[in-house]
Motif scaffolding. Structure first.
Motif, PDB file in Angstrom:
ATOM      1  N   ILE A  15       0.827  -1.212   0.000  1.00 50.19           N
ATOM      2  CA  ILE A  15       0.000   0.000   0.000  1.00 50.19           C
ATOM      3  C   ILE A  15       0.859   1.259   0.000  1.00 50.19           C
ATOM      4  O   ILE A  15       0.519   2.248  -0.663  1.00 50.19           O
ATOM      5  CB  ILE A  15      -0.967  -0.016   1.199  1.00 50.19           C
ATOM      6  CG1 ILE A  15      -2.055  -1.072   0.968  1.00 50.19           C
ATOM      7  CG2 ILE A  15      -1.619   1.350   1.393  1.00 50.19           C
ATOM      8  CD1 ILE A  15      -3.032  -1.210   2.103  1.00 50.19           C
ATOM      9  N   ALA A  16       1.963   1.242   0.731  1.00 50.80           N
ATOM     10  CA  ALA A  16       2.831   2.425   0.745  1.00 50.80           C
ATOM     11  C   ALA A  16       3.361   2.726  -0.650  1.00 50.80           C
ATOM     12  O   ALA A  16       3.374   3.890  -1.086  1.00 50.80           O
ATOM     13  CB  ALA A  16       3.992   2.210   1.716  1.00 50.80           C
ATOM     14  N   ALA A  17       3.776   1.695  -1.377  1.00 48.58           N
ATOM     15  CA  ALA A  17       4.265   1.888  -2.749  1.00 48.58           C
ATOM     16  C   ALA A  17       3.122   2.354  -3.662  1.00 48.58           C
ATOM     17  O   ALA A  17       3.329   3.180  -4.560  1.00 48.58           O
ATOM     18  CB  ALA A  17       4.872   0.594  -3.279  1.00 48.58           C
ATOM     19  N   LEU A  18       1.912   1.833  -3.433  1.00 49.53           N
ATOM     20  CA  LEU A  18       0.749   2.252  -4.208  1.00 49.53           C
ATOM     21  C   LEU A  18       0.454   3.728  -3.983  1.00 49.53           C
ATOM     22  O   LEU A  18       0.246   4.491  -4.933  1.00 49.53           O
ATOM     23  CB  LEU A  18      -0.459   1.396  -3.830  1.00 49.53           C
ATOM     24  CG  LEU A  18      -1.802   1.765  -4.447  1.00 49.53           C
ATOM     25  CD1 LEU A  18      -1.759   1.685  -5.964  1.00 49.53           C
ATOM     26  CD2 LEU A  18      -2.909   0.864  -3.893  1.00 49.53           C
ATOM     27  N   ASP A  19       0.447   4.149  -2.722  1.00 52.18           N
ATOM     28  CA  ASP A  19       0.193   5.557  -2.410  1.00 52.18           C
ATOM     29  C   ASP A  19       1.245   6.465  -3.035  1.00 52.18           C
ATOM     30  O   ASP A  19       0.922   7.534  -3.577  1.00 52.18           O
ATOM     31  CB  ASP A  19       0.163   5.766  -0.896  1.00 52.18           C
ATOM     32  CG  ASP A  19      -1.109   5.236  -0.245  1.00 52.18           C
ATOM     33  OD1 ASP A  19      -2.119   5.065  -0.971  1.00 52.18           O
ATOM     34  OD2 ASP A  19      -1.104   5.008   0.981  1.00 52.18           O
ATOM     35  N   ASP A  20       2.488   6.062  -2.959  1.00 52.01           N
ATOM     36  CA  ASP A  20       3.560   6.882  -3.538  1.00 52.01           C
ATOM     37  C   ASP A  20       3.388   7.023  -5.047  1.00 52.01           C
ATOM     38  O   ASP A  20       3.585   8.106  -5.609  1.00 52.01           O
ATOM     39  CB  ASP A  20       4.932   6.268  -3.220  1.00 52.01           C
ATOM     40  CG  ASP A  20       5.321   6.439  -1.759  1.00 52.01           C
ATOM     41  OD1 ASP A  20       4.698   7.266  -1.072  1.00 52.01           O
ATOM     42  OD2 ASP A  20       6.248   5.728  -1.300  1.00 52.01           O
ATOM     43  N   LEU A  21       3.003   5.933  -5.701  1.00 51.88           N
ATOM     44  CA  LEU A  21       2.829   5.969  -7.154  1.00 51.88           C
ATOM     45  C   LEU A  21       1.634   6.835  -7.535  1.00 51.88           C
ATOM     46  O   LEU A  21       1.694   7.635  -8.478  1.00 51.88           O
ATOM     47  CB  LEU A  21       2.645   4.547  -7.682  1.00 51.88           C
ATOM     48  CG  LEU A  21       2.552   4.373  -9.208  1.00 51.88           C
ATOM     49  CD1 LEU A  21       3.816   4.873  -9.897  1.00 51.88           C
ATOM     50  CD2 LEU A  21       2.295   2.911  -9.557  1.00 51.88           C
ATOM     51  N   LEU A  22       0.531   6.695  -6.795  1.00 50.94           N
ATOM     52  CA  LEU A  22      -0.671   7.483  -7.075  1.00 50.94           C
ATOM     53  C   LEU A  22      -0.427   8.981  -6.906  1.00 50.94           C
ATOM     54  O   LEU A  22      -1.050   9.797  -7.584  1.00 50.94           O
ATOM     55  CB  LEU A  22      -1.809   7.053  -6.149  1.00 50.94           C
ATOM     56  CG  LEU A  22      -2.488   5.714  -6.451  1.00 50.94           C
ATOM     57  CD1 LEU A  22      -3.356   5.284  -5.270  1.00 50.94           C
ATOM     58  CD2 LEU A  22      -3.327   5.796  -7.720  1.00 50.94           C
ATOM     59  N   ILE A 207      -9.675   3.668 -11.038  1.00 52.12           N
ATOM     60  CA  ILE A 207      -9.333   2.414 -10.362  1.00 52.12           C
ATOM     61  C   ILE A 207      -7.914   2.463  -9.806  1.00 52.12           C
ATOM     62  O   ILE A 207      -7.021   3.116 -10.343  1.00 52.12           O
ATOM     63  CB  ILE A 207      -9.484   1.202 -11.305  1.00 52.12           C
ATOM     64  CG1 ILE A 207      -8.438   1.208 -12.422  1.00 52.12           C
ATOM     65  CG2 ILE A 207     -10.875   1.159 -11.913  1.00 52.12           C
ATOM     66  CD1 ILE A 207      -8.449  -0.073 -13.233  1.00 52.12           C
ATOM     67  N   ASP A 208      -7.751   1.790  -8.663  1.00 49.52           N
ATOM     68  CA  ASP A 208      -6.412   1.466  -8.184  1.00 49.52           C
ATOM     69  C   ASP A 208      -6.419  -0.026  -7.866  1.00 49.52           C
ATOM     70  O   ASP A 208      -7.344  -0.744  -8.228  1.00 49.52           O
ATOM     71  CB  ASP A 208      -5.986   2.360  -7.017  1.00 49.52           C
ATOM     72  CG  ASP A 208      -6.757   2.102  -5.719  1.00 49.52           C
ATOM     73  OD1 ASP A 208      -7.330   1.015  -5.543  1.00 49.52           O
ATOM     74  OD2 ASP A 208      -6.779   3.016  -4.871  1.00 49.52           O
ATOM     75  N   MET A 209      -5.414  -0.499  -7.201  1.00 48.50           N
ATOM     76  CA  MET A 209      -5.325  -1.946  -7.003  1.00 48.50           C
ATOM     77  C   MET A 209      -6.356  -2.490  -6.020  1.00 48.50           C
ATOM     78  O   MET A 209      -6.694  -3.676  -6.041  1.00 48.50           O
ATOM     79  CB  MET A 209      -3.916  -2.313  -6.503  1.00 48.50           C
ATOM     80  CG  MET A 209      -2.800  -1.907  -7.450  1.00 48.50           C
ATOM     81  SD  MET A 209      -2.987  -2.591  -9.115  1.00 48.50           S
ATOM     82  CE  MET A 209      -3.852  -1.318 -10.005  1.00 48.50           C
ATOM     83  N   ARG A 210      -6.875  -1.626  -5.162  1.00 48.86           N
ATOM     84  CA  ARG A 210      -7.793  -2.070  -4.110  1.00 48.86           C
ATOM     85  C   ARG A 210      -9.253  -1.958  -4.506  1.00 48.86           C
ATOM     86  O   ARG A 210     -10.143  -2.341  -3.744  1.00 48.86           O
ATOM     87  CB  ARG A 210      -7.569  -1.221  -2.843  1.00 48.86           C
ATOM     88  CG  ARG A 210      -6.175  -1.323  -2.282  1.00 48.86           C
ATOM     89  CD  ARG A 210      -5.857  -0.158  -1.371  1.00 48.86           C
ATOM     90  NE  ARG A 210      -5.787   1.095  -2.128  1.00 48.86           N
ATOM     91  CZ  ARG A 210      -5.368   2.253  -1.608  1.00 48.86           C
ATOM     92  NH1 ARG A 210      -5.001   2.311  -0.346  1.00 48.86           N
ATOM     93  NH2 ARG A 210      -5.340   3.343  -2.355  1.00 48.86           N
ATOM     94  N   ILE A 237     -10.041   4.341 -15.851  1.00 43.65           N
ATOM     95  CA  ILE A 237      -8.785   5.064 -15.867  1.00 43.65           C
ATOM     96  C   ILE A 237      -8.074   4.864 -14.528  1.00 43.65           C
ATOM     97  O   ILE A 237      -8.712   4.730 -13.479  1.00 43.65           O
ATOM     98  CB  ILE A 237      -9.035   6.571 -16.141  1.00 43.65           C
ATOM     99  CG1 ILE A 237      -7.726   7.343 -16.319  1.00 43.65           C
ATOM    100  CG2 ILE A 237      -9.912   7.191 -15.071  1.00 43.65           C
ATOM    101  CD1 ILE A 237      -7.931   8.776 -16.823  1.00 43.65           C
ATOM    102  N   TRP A 238      -6.758   4.809 -14.566  1.00 39.05           N
ATOM    103  CA  TRP A 238      -5.931   4.744 -13.367  1.00 39.05           C
ATOM    104  C   TRP A 238      -6.230   5.949 -12.480  1.00 39.05           C
ATOM    105  O   TRP A 238      -6.327   7.073 -12.948  1.00 39.05           O
ATOM    106  CB  TRP A 238      -4.471   4.727 -13.791  1.00 39.05           C
ATOM    107  CG  TRP A 238      -3.413   4.896 -12.751  1.00 39.05           C
ATOM    108  CD1 TRP A 238      -2.471   5.881 -12.720  1.00 39.05           C
ATOM    109  CD2 TRP A 238      -3.119   4.018 -11.656  1.00 39.05           C
ATOM    110  NE1 TRP A 238      -1.631   5.696 -11.649  1.00 39.05           N
ATOM    111  CE2 TRP A 238      -2.008   4.557 -10.979  1.00 39.05           C
ATOM    112  CE3 TRP A 238      -3.704   2.847 -11.174  1.00 39.05           C
ATOM    113  CZ2 TRP A 238      -1.450   3.955  -9.851  1.00 39.05           C
ATOM    114  CZ3 TRP A 238      -3.159   2.244 -10.048  1.00 39.05           C
ATOM    115  CH2 TRP A 238      -2.047   2.790  -9.399  1.00 39.05           C
ATOM    116  N   GLN A 239      -6.391   5.706 -11.190  1.00 40.73           N
ATOM    117  CA  GLN A 239      -6.789   6.767 -10.276  1.00 40.73           C
ATOM    118  C   GLN A 239      -5.778   7.919 -10.251  1.00 40.73           C
ATOM    119  O   GLN A 239      -6.156   9.081 -10.092  1.00 40.73           O
ATOM    120  CB  GLN A 239      -6.977   6.198  -8.866  1.00 40.73           C
ATOM    121  CG  GLN A 239      -7.478   7.206  -7.861  1.00 40.73           C
ATOM    122  CD  GLN A 239      -7.986   6.537  -6.610  1.00 40.73           C
ATOM    123  OE1 GLN A 239      -8.997   5.831  -6.639  1.00 40.73           O
ATOM    124  NE2 GLN A 239      -7.293   6.750  -5.497  1.00 40.73           N
TER     125      GLN A 239
END
Length: 345
Positions: A15-22, A207-210, A237-239
């Motif tokens: 999740i931390a990597a997801l948040d950073d990417l978003l 959308i995101d991964m969750r 679309i990617w969030q």
């Protein structure tokens, strides 16, 4: 590091990597927000997409105030925002006095609204989706206002075309979508009355991964559950891309406010998405139903002409989603209900 297609990871570890990417800005976002004076306040920041948008705004403009407003009934969202240097204000947007006490900043992103469980309390749905916008439009008439809306304001359109463009008159099924038309009409009315610049951000499935259409399909495949293809075509679309385009709309406001469709460029068949996810998950999807000739899909040509194509494409999203779901990573537990055709959520 700026976001580019070449910088995208093969996998999103946690999740931390997801948040950073978003929350990683692109050069195009930096360039557009530099054209916009003033601070940014996000109303309804504690929803699914709000923290991403706020975090992205702060990463892009670290020297400006980014303010997040919500009830914050769940303190975790507030802590997440505070940790990133985003000011937070607890406020019930149904309270006109509380709205008047909010700081008068130059840029408003309105994200408040009600969808999940909308059929369970329709009067609250209408209040949140039409009454609150009227209050906000009057309180911040001197600001730029980018107001989140939805592609669900359109009628179903043939899947053989490009989707509904902004010239198609809203005429949706169901009270939720009708209340979203009401939201747009409130912002449009007061934009005309006060010459308030703005945009009506008609978003289809960030959308995101969750969360998202791909997550819904992938989890059904792993769970051995059937996938109904009656509403057989979608776009999404990617969030992170959706958040960037919403912020960039601040540099592309109209007087009076005008709609802009935001989603992926392609109209995608649910059957094909299931097959691709199934191949990556080594599971054969169970398909039921027959595709209807119409769906809720939009033509994003206007957004592409302004912003270019999304940074993250469909194939990358499929790969990331399959990897995330296969590792039993966290889910928000909120189905998109993309397959609903009667407007009842």
């Amino acid at each position: 590091m700026l976001l580019t297609r070449d910088s995208l990871p093969d996998t999103i570890s946690d999740i931390a990597a997801l948040d950073d990417l978003l929350c990683r800005p692109s050069q195009a976002l930096v360039d557009d927000l530099r054209k916009v004076d003033g601070d940014i306040m996000i109303l309804g920041v504690a929803g699914k997409m709000g923290p991403t948008l706020a975090g992205l705004a702060k990463a892009t403009l670290p020297d400006r105030r980014v303010i997040g407003v919500a009830r914050f009934s769940d303190g975790r969202a507030r802590a997440w925002l505070d940790a990133r240097g985003i000011e937070t204000i607890a406020c019930d947007l149904l309270d006109e006095t509380a709205i008047e006490a909010l700081p008068k900043v130059q840029n408003i992103v309105f994200m408040a609204g009600r969808k999940f469980g909308a059929e369970g309390g329709l009067s609250l749905t209408w209040a949140m989706n039409t009454h609150v916008p009227a209050l906000i439009a009057q309180a911040f008439w001197e600001s730029r206002i980018v107001a989140f809306s939805t592609g669900c304001v359109y009628p179903f359109v043939p899947v053989t075309g490009k989707g509904a463009d902004e010239s198609v008159p809203p005429n949706p099924p169901g009270e939720y979508a009708q209340s979203c038309v009401g939201r747009e009409r409130m912002f449009e009315y007061f934009s005309r009355k006060f010459a308030t610049p703005g945009r009506l951000f008609r978003l289809n499935y960030a959308i995101d991964m969750r969360y998202g259409v791909l997550h819904d399909i992938a989890t059904k495949i792993l769970g051995g559950k059937p996938i109904d293809v009656s509403l057989g075509h979608v776009n999404f679309i990617w969030q992170g891309d959706a958040s960037a385009q919403a912020l960039r709309c601040l540099a592309h406001c109209d007087r009076p406010t005008s709609p802009i469709n935001v989603s992926g460029q392609d109209i995608l068949a649910v059957r094909d998405l299931a097959e691709k996810l199934g191949a990556r998950l080594a599971r054969k999807p169970t398909i039921v139903g027959t595709e209807e000739p119409t769906a809720w899909v939009t033509d994003t040509s206007q957004a592409v002409s302004l912003f270019g194509p999304p940074v993250v494409d469909t194939e990358q999203l499929i790969a990331w989603t399959a990897d995330w779901v296969a590792r039993s990573m966290p889910s928000l537990g909120k189905p998109t209900k993309y397959e609903v055709r009667d407007g009842r959520y």
